[in-house]
Design a protein around this motif. Structure first.
Motif, mmCIF file in Angstrom:
data_model
loop_
_atom_site.group_PDB
_atom_site.id
_atom_site.type_symbol
_atom_site.label_atom_id
_atom_site.label_comp_id
_atom_site.label_asym_id
_atom_site.label_seq_id
_atom_site.Cartn_x
_atom_site.Cartn_y
_atom_site.Cartn_z
ATOM 1 N N PRO A 215 31.468 -40.718 -6.280
ATOM 2 C CA PRO A 215 32.019 -40.218 -5.025
ATOM 3 C C PRO A 215 32.555 -41.363 -4.163
ATOM 4 N N THR B 173 36.485 -37.926 -5.379
ATOM 5 C CA THR B 173 35.795 -38.674 -6.424
ATOM 6 C C THR B 173 36.707 -39.746 -7.022
ATOM 7 N N GLN C 218 31.876 -32.434 -8.988
ATOM 8 C CA GLN C 218 31.688 -33.851 -8.709
ATOM 9 C C GLN C 218 30.346 -34.334 -9.251
#
Length: 106
Positions: free
Chosen positions: A67, A78, A54
């Motif tokens: 996010p 995400t 992420q």
């Protein structure tokens, strides 16, 4: 830009993937676990990445990954803006999401 048709084709190319409704969204699952959703209203995907992946995708400079702005985002969920993301970056992220979820099967 990634279309829902491309998204669906890529997601369904992974072994044992199922497509199911998830509230107002479309979800793609492996072993009943969601690895991706499509939000038609906002034209974005949400993928389940690990924290490292992420942070890498969000820091890529693409400005199309970020996010979720809640506790789910801290767990790797995400958002990907499908109108902005490069198809190759999306394909990579989708594969990471699938592998992240399948690696946790019990």
């Amino acid at each position: 830009m990634v279309t829902i048709e491309t998204f669906r084709k890529l997601a369904m190319s992974f072994p044992d993937t199922n497509e199911e409704a998830h509230f107002e969204k479309i979800s793609f699952r492996i072993n009943k676990k969601i690895f991706a959703t499509f939000d038609k209203k906002n034209n974005h995907a949400v993928l389940k990445l690990n924290e490292i992946d992420q942070s890498v995708f969000c820091a890529s400079g693409e400005m199309s990954f970020y996010p979720l702005p809640n506790k789910w985002g801290k767990q790797g969920w995400t958002i990907i803006e499908l109108s902005k993301v490069r198809p190759d970056m999306f394909e990579d992220a989708l594969e990471y999401s699938y592998k992240n979820v399948i690696s946790k099967k019990t």
